[in-house]
Motif scaffolding. Structure first.
Motif, PDB file in Angstrom:
ATOM      1  N   GLU A   1       0.836  -1.204   0.000  1.00 39.89           N
ATOM      2  CA  GLU A   1       0.000   0.000   0.000  1.00 39.89           C
ATOM      3  C   GLU A   1       0.873   1.257   0.000  1.00 39.89           C
ATOM      4  O   GLU A   1       0.597   2.222  -0.714  1.00 39.89           O
ATOM      5  CB  GLU A   1      -0.916  -0.007   1.225  1.00 39.89           C
ATOM      6  CG  GLU A   1      -1.779   1.210   1.344  1.00 39.89           C
ATOM      7  CD  GLU A   1      -2.586   1.248   2.638  1.00 39.89           C
ATOM      8  OE1 GLU A   1      -3.337   2.216   2.804  1.00 39.89           O
ATOM      9  OE2 GLU A   1      -2.465   0.334   3.480  1.00 39.89           O
ATOM     10  N   PHE A   2       1.942   1.240   0.793  1.00 39.28           N
ATOM     11  CA  PHE A   2       2.845   2.380   0.859  1.00 39.28           C
ATOM     12  C   PHE A   2       3.454   2.677  -0.504  1.00 39.28           C
ATOM     13  O   PHE A   2       3.462   3.832  -0.954  1.00 39.28           O
ATOM     14  CB  PHE A   2       3.954   2.119   1.887  1.00 39.28           C
ATOM     15  CG  PHE A   2       4.923   3.249   2.010  1.00 39.28           C
ATOM     16  CD1 PHE A   2       4.593   4.381   2.729  1.00 39.28           C
ATOM     17  CD2 PHE A   2       6.164   3.183   1.398  1.00 39.28           C
ATOM     18  CE1 PHE A   2       5.487   5.443   2.845  1.00 39.28           C
ATOM     19  CE2 PHE A   2       7.058   4.232   1.500  1.00 39.28           C
ATOM     20  CZ  PHE A   2       6.718   5.365   2.224  1.00 39.28           C
ATOM     21  N   CYS A   3       3.941   1.654  -1.180  1.00 43.77           N
ATOM     22  CA  CYS A   3       4.538   1.847  -2.507  1.00 43.77           C
ATOM     23  C   CYS A   3       3.499   2.360  -3.499  1.00 43.77           C
ATOM     24  O   CYS A   3       3.792   3.253  -4.293  1.00 43.77           O
ATOM     25  CB  CYS A   3       5.160   0.542  -3.011  1.00 43.77           C
ATOM     26  SG  CYS A   3       6.662   0.072  -2.126  1.00 43.77           S
ATOM     27  N   ARG A   4       2.286   1.803  -3.457  1.00 45.16           N
ATOM     28  CA  ARG A   4       1.222   2.268  -4.356  1.00 45.16           C
ATOM     29  C   ARG A   4       0.944   3.746  -4.138  1.00 45.16           C
ATOM     30  O   ARG A   4       0.799   4.510  -5.085  1.00 45.16           O
ATOM     31  CB  ARG A   4      -0.059   1.468  -4.137  1.00 45.16           C
ATOM     32  CG  ARG A   4      -0.069   0.123  -4.818  1.00 45.16           C
ATOM     33  CD  ARG A   4      -1.423  -0.539  -4.660  1.00 45.16           C
ATOM     34  NE  ARG A   4      -2.410   0.119  -5.515  1.00 45.16           N
ATOM     35  CZ  ARG A   4      -2.947  -0.431  -6.591  1.00 45.16           C
ATOM     36  NH1 ARG A   4      -2.600  -1.645  -6.965  1.00 45.16           N
ATOM     37  NH2 ARG A   4      -3.838   0.217  -7.307  1.00 45.16           N
ATOM     38  N   LEU A   5       0.856   4.153  -2.872  1.00 44.93           N
ATOM     39  CA  LEU A   5       0.588   5.558  -2.563  1.00 44.93           C
ATOM     40  C   LEU A   5       1.749   6.449  -2.986  1.00 44.93           C
ATOM     41  O   LEU A   5       1.563   7.509  -3.570  1.00 44.93           O
ATOM     42  CB  LEU A   5       0.307   5.721  -1.061  1.00 44.93           C
ATOM     43  CG  LEU A   5      -0.989   5.087  -0.558  1.00 44.93           C
ATOM     44  CD1 LEU A   5      -0.983   5.036   0.963  1.00 44.93           C
ATOM     45  CD2 LEU A   5      -2.196   5.845  -1.084  1.00 44.93           C
ATOM     46  N   TRP A   6       2.958   6.023  -2.679  1.00 41.68           N
ATOM     47  CA  TRP A   6       4.150   6.829  -2.966  1.00 41.68           C
ATOM     48  C   TRP A   6       4.331   7.041  -4.462  1.00 41.68           C
ATOM     49  O   TRP A   6       4.630   8.141  -4.908  1.00 41.68           O
ATOM     50  CB  TRP A   6       5.383   6.157  -2.372  1.00 41.68           C
ATOM     51  CG  TRP A   6       6.572   7.056  -2.368  1.00 41.68           C
ATOM     52  CD1 TRP A   6       7.458   7.249  -3.383  1.00 41.68           C
ATOM     53  CD2 TRP A   6       7.008   7.899  -1.300  1.00 41.68           C
ATOM     54  NE1 TRP A   6       8.418   8.142  -3.013  1.00 41.68           N
ATOM     55  CE2 TRP A   6       8.177   8.568  -1.741  1.00 41.68           C
ATOM     56  CE3 TRP A   6       6.538   8.143  -0.016  1.00 41.68           C
ATOM     57  CZ2 TRP A   6       8.867   9.460  -0.934  1.00 41.68           C
ATOM     58  CZ3 TRP A   6       7.237   9.030   0.786  1.00 41.68           C
ATOM     59  CH2 TRP A   6       8.381   9.684   0.315  1.00 41.68           C
TER      60      TRP A   6
END
Length: 110
Positions: free
Chosen positions: A21-26
């Motif tokens: 999720e963090f990578c998708r958001l970033w």
């Protein structure tokens, strides 16, 4: 006019963020973006920089694919905190008054 919200981020009540999720958001990634060759490597580099963990550790010990299911849980709050900072920076980019306040604060904290 700038409105005030919370004065600080409370790490005790901060929700956690999973690495995928963090990578998708970033990266503002879509399902298709996640399928592109090299996406996992970009995530490994990002997680390494944010968490201060060697890329080799992430690649070899945190699981296959982009879920990173074996990442130690203690890092999930760090990712949530980093994501909060990303959101603030994104908001500042859309609001010159907020950007000025953040820059002013950064200058005064040195």
């Amino acid at each position: 006019m700038l409105t005030r919200t919370k004065r600080f981020i409370n790490l005790e009540t901060l929700q956690t963020v999973k690495p995928r999720e963090f990578c998708r958001l970033w990266f503002n990634a879509t399902d298709d973006d996640e399928q592109v060759r090299g996406y996992r490597a970009k995530c490994v580099q990002l997680l390494s920089r944010i968490l201060g963990v060697k890329p080799e550790t992430i690649s070899s010990k945190w699981g296959e694919g982009i879920e990173f299911n074996q990442m130690p849980e203690q890092y999930e709050k760090t990712l949530a905190y980093a994501n909060s900072l990303r959101e603030i920076i994104d908001a500042a980019g859309k609001n010159p008054d907020l950007a000025d306040l953040i820059i002013e604060r950064m200058k005064s904290s040195h």
